[in-house]
Design an enzyme around this catalytic site. Structure first.
Site, PDB file in Angstrom:
ATOM      1  N   GLY A   8      34.201  35.159  35.272  1.00  0.00           N
ATOM      2  CA  GLY A   8      33.446  36.165  36.198  1.00  0.00           C
ATOM      3  C   GLY A   8      31.803  35.634  35.610  1.00  0.00           C
ATOM      4  O   GLY A   8      31.388  35.089  34.812  1.00  0.00           O
ATOM      5  N   ASN A   9      30.808  36.146  36.556  1.00  0.00           N
ATOM      6  CA  ASN A   9      29.470  35.899  36.408  1.00  0.00           C
ATOM      7  C   ASN A   9      29.043  36.698  34.984  1.00  0.00           C
ATOM      8  O   ASN A   9      27.925  36.065  34.436  1.00  0.00           O
ATOM      9  CB  ASN A   9      28.671  36.485  37.601  1.00  0.00           C
ATOM     10  CG  ASN A   9      28.853  35.277  38.506  1.00  0.00           C
ATOM     11  OD1 ASN A   9      28.462  34.130  38.613  1.00  0.00           O
ATOM     12  ND2 ASN A   9      29.516  36.301  39.659  1.00  0.00           N
ATOM     13  N   THR A  10      29.779  37.940  34.838  1.00  0.00           N
ATOM     14  CA  THR A  10      29.171  38.410  33.415  1.00  0.00           C
ATOM     15  C   THR A  10      30.326  38.242  32.304  1.00  0.00           C
ATOM     16  O   THR A  10      29.625  38.271  31.381  1.00  0.00           O
ATOM     17  CB  THR A  10      29.282  39.960  33.876  1.00  0.00           C
ATOM     18  OG1 THR A  10      28.267  40.115  34.984  1.00  0.00           O
ATOM     19  CG2 THR A  10      28.644  40.848  32.942  1.00  0.00           C
ATOM     20  N   ASN A  11      31.595  38.266  32.676  1.00  0.00           N
ATOM     21  CA  ASN A  11      32.461  38.514  31.615  1.00  0.00           C
ATOM     22  C   ASN A  11      33.508  37.264  31.781  1.00  0.00           C
ATOM     23  O   ASN A  11      33.961  37.185  33.123  1.00  0.00           O
ATOM     24  CB  ASN A  11      33.300  39.785  31.464  1.00  0.00           C
ATOM     25  CG  ASN A  11      32.293  40.893  30.792  1.00  0.00           C
ATOM     26  OD1 ASN A  11      32.022  41.791  31.596  1.00  0.00           O
ATOM     27  ND2 ASN A  11      31.681  40.567  29.528  1.00  0.00           N
ATOM     28  N   ILE A  12      34.086  37.079  30.758  1.00  0.00           N
ATOM     29  CA  ILE A  12      35.470  36.022  30.956  1.00  0.00           C
ATOM     30  C   ILE A  12      36.501  36.564  30.247  1.00  0.00           C
ATOM     31  O   ILE A  12      36.528  37.173  29.244  1.00  0.00           O
ATOM     32  CB  ILE A  12      34.912  34.556  30.288  1.00  0.00           C
ATOM     33  CG1 ILE A  12      34.015  33.814  30.686  1.00  0.00           C
ATOM     34  CG2 ILE A  12      36.508  34.023  30.174  1.00  0.00           C
ATOM     35  CD1 ILE A  12      33.612  32.703  29.917  1.00  0.00           C
ATOM     36  N   ASP A 109      38.347  34.712  42.598  1.00  0.00           N
ATOM     37  CA  ASP A 109      38.870  35.894  42.246  1.00  0.00           C
ATOM     38  C   ASP A 109      39.582  36.951  43.234  1.00  0.00           C
ATOM     39  O   ASP A 109      40.356  37.382  42.957  1.00  0.00           O
ATOM     40  CB  ASP A 109      37.874  36.568  41.327  1.00  0.00           C
ATOM     41  CG  ASP A 109      36.521  36.580  42.107  1.00  0.00           C
ATOM     42  OD1 ASP A 109      36.297  36.095  43.097  1.00  0.00           O
ATOM     43  OD2 ASP A 109      35.756  37.543  41.699  1.00  0.00           O
ATOM     44  N   ARG A 110      38.918  36.771  44.198  1.00  0.00           N
ATOM     45  CA  ARG A 110      39.243  37.782  45.104  1.00  0.00           C
ATOM     46  C   ARG A 110      40.685  37.212  45.933  1.00  0.00           C
ATOM     47  O   ARG A 110      41.459  38.209  46.200  1.00  0.00           O
ATOM     48  CB  ARG A 110      38.255  37.818  46.414  1.00  0.00           C
ATOM     49  CG  ARG A 110      36.907  38.209  45.876  1.00  0.00           C
ATOM     50  CD  ARG A 110      35.884  38.082  46.906  1.00  0.00           C
ATOM     51  NE  ARG A 110      35.887  39.310  47.911  1.00  0.00           N
ATOM     52  CZ  ARG A 110      34.980  39.407  48.874  1.00  0.00           C
ATOM     53  NH1 ARG A 110      34.089  38.439  49.229  1.00  0.00           N
ATOM     54  NH2 ARG A 110      35.260  40.495  49.936  1.00  0.00           N
TER      55      ARG A 110
END
Length: 256
Positions: A8-12, A109-110
């Protein structure tokens, strides 16, 4: 064992499945500058500390909304796990019929979340994912993905409020007992918590009124901050922190 990665943009988020059980999961900060070997140093140590032997991993699947990191992790898979990674994208069987004007626009992801819901929950369904963005994804009674809503994420809003004001501090995102704050910190916390609570319930209610007036959709929350709103929301009754990892496992099995 299956090694699943949700970038993701913030976390993996990383998970390892032994058959149908998640035996390991970890959350790393997304860093565009890290090399394959730098990520490998962290991941291999985490696997070692969890007594997971990399040679027992027979498959790797990756979902990413950060194109720059797809190569990083496919290279990691090949170099350190000796496996060609399956990357969720065009040409991959997901089991999710997408009924949109341009299906290629939908974040992987969706679709992965939708695959998990079709496998493990009932539909029609509404998925609320509390990530960098807060997303609402809608699956109709035929099991088709028909669209959704994208809003700025909870943490992102709090950060921007801090960055774009001279005197307002950045605060932790947590539940509040009272709406009316008695100092700056409690006022900001209240605004973010109750503001997003109202946003989430309001959007879900509008989706139901627009699409499911005669039906009762299954509503599932996921994402790092989803648990904060459980017990307070009118509509959020189910929280599944591993929804995306489970969706990756479902898609891997469809393509293996």
């Amino acid at each position: 064992m299956i090694f699943a990665v949700d970038i993701g943009n913030t976390n993996i988020v990383i998970g390892v499945f032994d058959k149908n059980e998640i035996i390991f999961n970890s959350r790393l900060a997304t860093d565009y500058q890290k090399t394959t070997d730098e990520y490998a140093a962290i991941i291999m140590l985490l696997l070692k500390n969890s007594n997971i032997e990399p040679s027992n991993i027979r498959g790797v699947i990756i979902s990413s909304v950060v194109p720059q990191l797809v190569y990083t992790f496919t290279k990691f898979s090949k170099k350190y796990l000796s496996r060609e990674a399956l990357v969720v994208g065009p040409g991959i069987k997901t089991g999710v019929p997408i009924k949109l004007e341009n299906p290629k626009e939908v974040g992987s992801d969706r679709i992965v979340n939708a695959a998990a819901v079709l496998k493990y929950y009932r539909y029609p369904a509404i998925i609320v994912d509390f990530g960098t963005a807060t997303t609402f994804d809608v699956i109709n009674e035929a099991g088709e993905y028909i669209g959704g809503v994208i809003c700025p994420g909870v943490k992102l809003s709090a950060t921007i409020l801090h960055q774009k004001t001279a005197k307002l501090p950045e605060v932790e995102i947590e539940k509040c007992d009272k709406v009316i704050g008695t100092n700056t910190i409690s006022s900001i916390k209240s605004g973010i918590f109750f503001g997003y609570l109202s946003l989430v319930d309001g959007i879900i209610e509008k989706i139901i009124n627009e699409k499911f007036k005669e039906l009762e959709p299954c509503i599932i929350a996921t994402g790092g901050l989803g648990s904060v709103f459980m017990g307070e929301s009118k509509y959020l009754k189910r929280y599944d922190p591993n929804l995306t990892l489970n969706g990756l496992k479902v898609i891997y099995e469809k393509n293996s």
